[in-house]
Design an enzyme around this catalytic site. Sequence first.
Site, PDB file in Angstrom:
ATOM      1  N   GLU A  59       0.826  -1.211   0.000  1.00 25.45           N
ATOM      2  CA  GLU A  59       0.000   0.000   0.000  1.00 25.45           C
ATOM      3  C   GLU A  59       0.861   1.263   0.000  1.00 25.45           C
ATOM      4  O   GLU A  59       0.586   2.209  -0.736  1.00 25.45           O
ATOM      5  CB  GLU A  59      -0.917   0.047   1.244  1.00 25.45           C
ATOM      6  CG  GLU A  59      -1.865  -1.103   1.366  1.00 25.45           C
ATOM      7  CD  GLU A  59      -1.360  -2.212   2.275  1.00 25.45           C
ATOM      8  OE1 GLU A  59      -2.169  -2.732   3.068  1.00 25.45           O
ATOM      9  OE2 GLU A  59      -0.166  -2.562   2.186  1.00 25.45           O
ATOM     10  N   CYS A  90      -0.272   1.373   7.285  1.00 24.77           N
ATOM     11  CA  CYS A  90      -0.851   1.617   5.960  1.00 24.77           C
ATOM     12  C   CYS A  90      -2.171   2.368   6.072  1.00 24.77           C
ATOM     13  O   CYS A  90      -2.454   3.251   5.263  1.00 24.77           O
ATOM     14  CB  CYS A  90      -1.011   0.302   5.204  1.00 24.77           C
ATOM     15  SG  CYS A  90       0.582  -0.433   4.776  1.00 24.77           S
TER      16      CYS A  90
END
Length: 165
Positions: A59, A90
Site C-alpha cells: 500500500e 498503511c
Amino acid sequence: MELELSEDEYFMKEAIREAKKAEELNEVPIGAVIVIDGKIISRAHNLRESQQNAVAHAELLAIEKACQIMGSWRLENATLYVTLEPCPMCSGAILLSRVSRVVYGAADPKGGCAGTLMNLLQDERFNHQSELTDGILESECSQLLSNFFRGIRERKKLEKKLKTQ
C-alpha cells in the site's frame, strides 16, 4: 456463459497479480493497485524482505508512486485495492493521503485496521475517512497467503529433518 467480473473484482485481480510478483521474490504475497477514473495509476507489491525495509508494504509503495504520478500528496479521487486488510501504518498513510475508497480481499486477524482489530479508516475523530469495501475475492486472496506460509512451514520442517539426519 461466463459471468462478467465486477469493477471491484477486476481491479482486485490486478492486485492479486501484484501479490504473485511478491511471492516470486519470496515476499509475503500482498499486492495493491490505485485506481482513479477507472484506470490503474500505480501498482506495487510487498518488498520488505528484498529492501530490508519495514515500511515497504504494498500500500505504501503504491501510494508513493501514485503521489508522484499525480504530482500531489492528495489522492482524493482514488480507490486503493489491496489483497490484505491494511495494517495500522498503511491505514494511517491511506488517511493522510486522502484516499477516498479502500477495497480489500482478506481480513487480517493479527493486524487489520480496516474493521478487524479496529477501523482507523472510518474513525470520525480523524479529519478524513475512507469508504470501505471488504471481502472482494476473499478466498483467492486468503489462499495466496495460506499457501505461502504453509510453504515456509514445510521448508522449515524439512530443513530441521535434514539437520537431524
